[in-house]
Design an enzyme around this catalytic site. Structure first.
Site, PDB file in Angstrom:
ATOM      1  N   TYR A 119       8.681   4.187   8.823  1.00  0.00           N
ATOM      2  CA  TYR A 119       8.547   3.389  10.056  1.00  0.00           C
ATOM      3  C   TYR A 119       7.574   3.191  10.773  1.00  0.00           C
ATOM      4  O   TYR A 119       8.222   3.709  11.899  1.00  0.00           O
ATOM      5  CB  TYR A 119      10.324   2.934  10.217  1.00  0.00           C
ATOM      6  CG  TYR A 119      10.270   0.757  10.852  1.00  0.00           C
ATOM      7  CD1 TYR A 119      11.537   0.237   9.994  1.00  0.00           C
ATOM      8  CD2 TYR A 119      10.351   1.435  12.504  1.00  0.00           C
ATOM      9  CE1 TYR A 119      12.094  -0.165  10.907  1.00  0.00           C
ATOM     10  CE2 TYR A 119      11.062   0.759  12.648  1.00  0.00           C
ATOM     11  CZ  TYR A 119      11.256  -0.810  12.246  1.00  0.00           C
ATOM     12  OH  TYR A 119      12.275  -1.639  12.994  1.00  0.00           O
ATOM     13  N   THR A 120       6.913   2.331  10.806  1.00  0.00           N
ATOM     14  CA  THR A 120       5.639   2.219  11.963  1.00  0.00           C
ATOM     15  C   THR A 120       6.153   1.327  13.140  1.00  0.00           C
ATOM     16  O   THR A 120       4.153   0.922  13.796  1.00  0.00           O
ATOM     17  CB  THR A 120       4.073   2.157  10.718  1.00  0.00           C
ATOM     18  OG1 THR A 120       3.987   1.433  11.002  1.00  0.00           O
ATOM     19  CG2 THR A 120       4.517   3.330  10.726  1.00  0.00           C
ATOM     20  N   GLY A 155       0.396   1.713   2.364  1.00  0.00           N
ATOM     21  CA  GLY A 155      -0.015   1.715   3.549  1.00  0.00           C
ATOM     22  C   GLY A 155      -1.339   2.040   3.653  1.00  0.00           C
ATOM     23  O   GLY A 155      -2.511   2.579   2.446  1.00  0.00           O
ATOM     24  N   MET A 156      -2.308   1.758   4.788  1.00  0.00           N
ATOM     25  CA  MET A 156      -3.573   2.071   4.677  1.00  0.00           C
ATOM     26  C   MET A 156      -3.631   3.420   4.608  1.00  0.00           C
ATOM     27  O   MET A 156      -4.719   3.340   3.675  1.00  0.00           O
ATOM     28  CB  MET A 156      -3.636   2.149   6.436  1.00  0.00           C
ATOM     29  CG  MET A 156      -4.062   0.364   7.074  1.00  0.00           C
ATOM     30  SD  MET A 156      -4.936   0.538   8.270  1.00  0.00           S
ATOM     31  CE  MET A 156      -3.989   1.072  10.083  1.00  0.00           C
ATOM     32  N   LEU A 157      -3.514   4.220   4.738  1.00  0.00           N
ATOM     33  CA  LEU A 157      -3.221   5.668   4.690  1.00  0.00           C
ATOM     34  C   LEU A 157      -2.781   5.692   3.216  1.00  0.00           C
ATOM     35  O   LEU A 157      -4.157   6.303   2.203  1.00  0.00           O
ATOM     36  CB  LEU A 157      -3.140   7.002   5.215  1.00  0.00           C
ATOM     37  CG  LEU A 157      -2.642   8.338   4.898  1.00  0.00           C
ATOM     38  CD1 LEU A 157      -4.326   8.596   4.851  1.00  0.00           C
ATOM     39  CD2 LEU A 157      -1.968   8.793   6.043  1.00  0.00           C
ATOM     40  N   LYS A 208      10.505   9.983  14.169  1.00  0.00           N
ATOM     41  CA  LYS A 208       9.330  10.973  13.962  1.00  0.00           C
ATOM     42  C   LYS A 208       9.612  12.695  13.791  1.00  0.00           C
ATOM     43  O   LYS A 208       8.913  13.491  13.185  1.00  0.00           O
ATOM     44  CB  LYS A 208       7.533  10.870  13.777  1.00  0.00           C
ATOM     45  CG  LYS A 208       7.800   9.063  14.232  1.00  0.00           C
ATOM     46  CD  LYS A 208       7.270   9.657  11.533  1.00  0.00           C
ATOM     47  CE  LYS A 208       6.234  10.139  12.071  1.00  0.00           C
ATOM     48  NZ  LYS A 208       5.885   9.822  10.268  1.00  0.00           N
ATOM     49  N   TYR A 265      10.576   5.188  18.275  1.00  0.00           N
ATOM     50  CA  TYR A 265       9.720   5.923  17.046  1.00  0.00           C
ATOM     51  C   TYR A 265       9.115   7.288  16.961  1.00  0.00           C
ATOM     52  O   TYR A 265       9.396   7.890  16.024  1.00  0.00           O
ATOM     53  CB  TYR A 265       8.453   5.203  16.497  1.00  0.00           C
ATOM     54  CG  TYR A 265       7.335   5.160  16.626  1.00  0.00           C
ATOM     55  CD1 TYR A 265       7.373   4.961  15.026  1.00  0.00           C
ATOM     56  CD2 TYR A 265       5.904   5.427  16.557  1.00  0.00           C
ATOM     57  CE1 TYR A 265       5.740   5.663  13.793  1.00  0.00           C
ATOM     58  CE2 TYR A 265       5.035   6.783  16.019  1.00  0.00           C
ATOM     59  CZ  TYR A 265       4.887   6.706  14.648  1.00  0.00           C
ATOM     60  OH  TYR A 265       4.485   6.762  13.937  1.00  0.00           O
ATOM     61  N   ASP A 289      13.014   4.400  -2.758  1.00  0.00           N
ATOM     62  CA  ASP A 289      13.635   4.315  -1.783  1.00  0.00           C
ATOM     63  C   ASP A 289      13.680   5.984  -1.689  1.00  0.00           C
ATOM     64  O   ASP A 289      14.141   6.586  -2.270  1.00  0.00           O
ATOM     65  CB  ASP A 289      14.704   3.570  -2.073  1.00  0.00           C
ATOM     66  CG  ASP A 289      15.963   3.875  -1.453  1.00  0.00           C
ATOM     67  OD1 ASP A 289      15.472   4.348   0.007  1.00  0.00           O
ATOM     68  OD2 ASP A 289      16.582   3.802  -1.039  1.00  0.00           O
ATOM     69  N   VAL A 290      12.626   6.217  -0.208  1.00  0.00           N
ATOM     70  CA  VAL A 290      12.714   7.494   0.513  1.00  0.00           C
ATOM     71  C   VAL A 290      13.663   8.330   0.645  1.00  0.00           C
ATOM     72  O   VAL A 290      13.960   9.304   1.119  1.00  0.00           O
ATOM     73  CB  VAL A 290      11.449   7.334   1.133  1.00  0.00           C
ATOM     74  CG1 VAL A 290      10.111   7.446   0.422  1.00  0.00           C
ATOM     75  CG2 VAL A 290      11.505   7.078   2.422  1.00  0.00           C
TER      76      VAL A 290
END
Length: 291
Positions: free
Chosen positions: A59-60, A10-12, A127, A123, A36-37
Site C-alpha cells: 500500500y503506497t 506495480g512498476m517494480l 512498512k 506509511y 490477496d496477500v
C-alpha cells in the site's frame, strides 16, 4: 528455479517479471486480483512450489495512509507477515521490498542498514511493521529497502514533472528534500543479482548511488524531455504541505551490498540518462538494460 512475484502489476513487479522472463526463468507474476496477500490460505496455495518469492505488494498511497492507517497496515504489515509465513512454509527464499520511510529523514550522512528506524508517517510505520513481521516469520529473508522509485510501468515523478512542465511552461519543485532516484529496472536487476549471489540473510539498500534534491532531479527530467531546465524553480517543503511528512534526507548506504560482493546500482544521473526515454515513453520498455 521457480520465481513467484507478488505485486506483479506495480512498476517494480512489472520490471522484475520482464527481467526474469527475458532471462528464461520460470516466473509467475501475481497481481492484486490473483492473490490477496492478507489471506494465508490463498498465499500458501499460490506460493507452493516456489523457490524464490519476491514481495513487491504494498500500500503506497503515502498521504491516504494518514487517514486510513488500518488499510495500509493490512497490506504492509499483515500482508508482509502472510507472504513471509507462506514462503517459509514452501521452503522458498524470500525477498521483501521495504522503504526509506522507516527512517526519520533527519540524518546528514547515508543511513546504514542497521541504523535505528523511527518512521514519522503512517506509511512508514506500516512498512516498519512489515519488516519486523518478515524477519519473525522467515529467518532466511532478504529485506531490500528502496526509495524514490520511477519506471515505465506506472505513474511516477518523472512522468508527472515532464507533463506539467510541458503544459504550464514552468513549475516549482522542492529543493530541501534529498534522496536517490532509483529506476525500477535497476532494482529488479539488483534483486536478481542478490539471489544469484546467495546473499546472506539481512537488510540491503536498493537505491541508486549519489544523491540529489527533488528540484535537481526535476531539472534532469525536464532536460531529458527536451525542455529548458531553468523553467524548474526551487522552493521549500513549507510551500507544499502534505498530510504525511516527507523525509528531508532519504539517502541510504550500501555497505551490506559491498560486504555480500554485490555491486550497488550506479549513480542516479547516469542511470536516469539510460532510463529517461523509456520512462517518458520515447523508447519501448522491451529495450535491453545497460548495466
Amino acid at each position: 528455479m521457480r520465481w513467484v512475484v507478488a505485486g506483479a502489476n506495480g512498476m517494480l513487479g512489472q520490471d522484475l517479471v520482464r527481467r526474469l522472463a527475458g532471462d528464461g526463468a520460470d516466473v509467475v507474476g501475481l497481481g492484486r486480483g490473483d492473490l490477496d496477500v492478507t489471506d494465508l490460505e490463498a498465499a500458501t496455495r499460490a506460493l507452493a512450489g516456489a523457490d524464490v518469492v519476491v514481495n513487491c505488494a504494498a500500500y503506497t498511497a503515502v498521504d491516504a495512509a494518514e487517514a486510513d492507517e488500518a488499510a495500509a497496515f493490512a497490506v504492509n504489515g499483515v500482508g508482509a507477515q502472510v507472504v513471509a509465513r507462506a514462503a517459509w512454509g514452501a521452503g522458498a527464499r524470500l525477498v521483501h521490498i521495504s522503504t526509506d520511510y522507516v527512517f526519520d529523514g533527519h540524518a546528514t550522512t547515508p543511513y546504514a542498514e542497521g541504523a535505528p528506524i523511527a518512521p514519522r508517517s503512517a506509511y512508514g510505520r506500516t512498512k516498519a511493521a512489515g519488516e519486523w513481521a518478515v524477519r519473525a516469520e522467515h529467518p532466511a529473508a532478504l529485506v531490500v529497502r528502496t526509495a524514490w522509485l520511477y519506471g515505465a510501468g506506472g505513474p511516477c515523478f518523472p512522468k508527472t514533472i515532464a507533463r506539467v512542465a510541458a503544459e504550464r511552461g514552468g513549475l516549482d519543485v522542492v529543493a530541501d528534500q534529498v534522496g536517490q532516484p532509483t529506476w525500477t529496472a535497476d532494482l529488479a536487476d539488483l534483486v536478481v543479482r542478490l539471489v544469484a549471489a546467495g546473499a546472506p540473510v539481512g537488510t540491503y539498500h536498493g537505491t541508486s548511488s549519489g544523491d540529489v534534491s527533488w528540484h535537481g532531479f526535476a531539472q534532469a527530467v525536464v532536460a531529458a524531455a527536451g525542455l529548458d531546465p531553468a523553467i524548474v524553480a526551487p522552493t521549500t517543503s513549507a510551500a507544499f504541505v502534505r498530510p504525511a511528512p516527507r523525509p528531508a534526507y532519504s539517502v541510504l548506504g550500501h555497505d551490506a551490498l559491498h560486504a555480500a560482493g554485490v555491486a550497488p546500482i550506479g549513480r542516479w544521473d547516469e542511470r536516469w540518462a539510460l532510463a529517461a526515454d523509456e520512462v517518458l515513453g520515447q523508447r519501448s520498455s522491451s529495450s535491453s538494460l545497460s548495466r
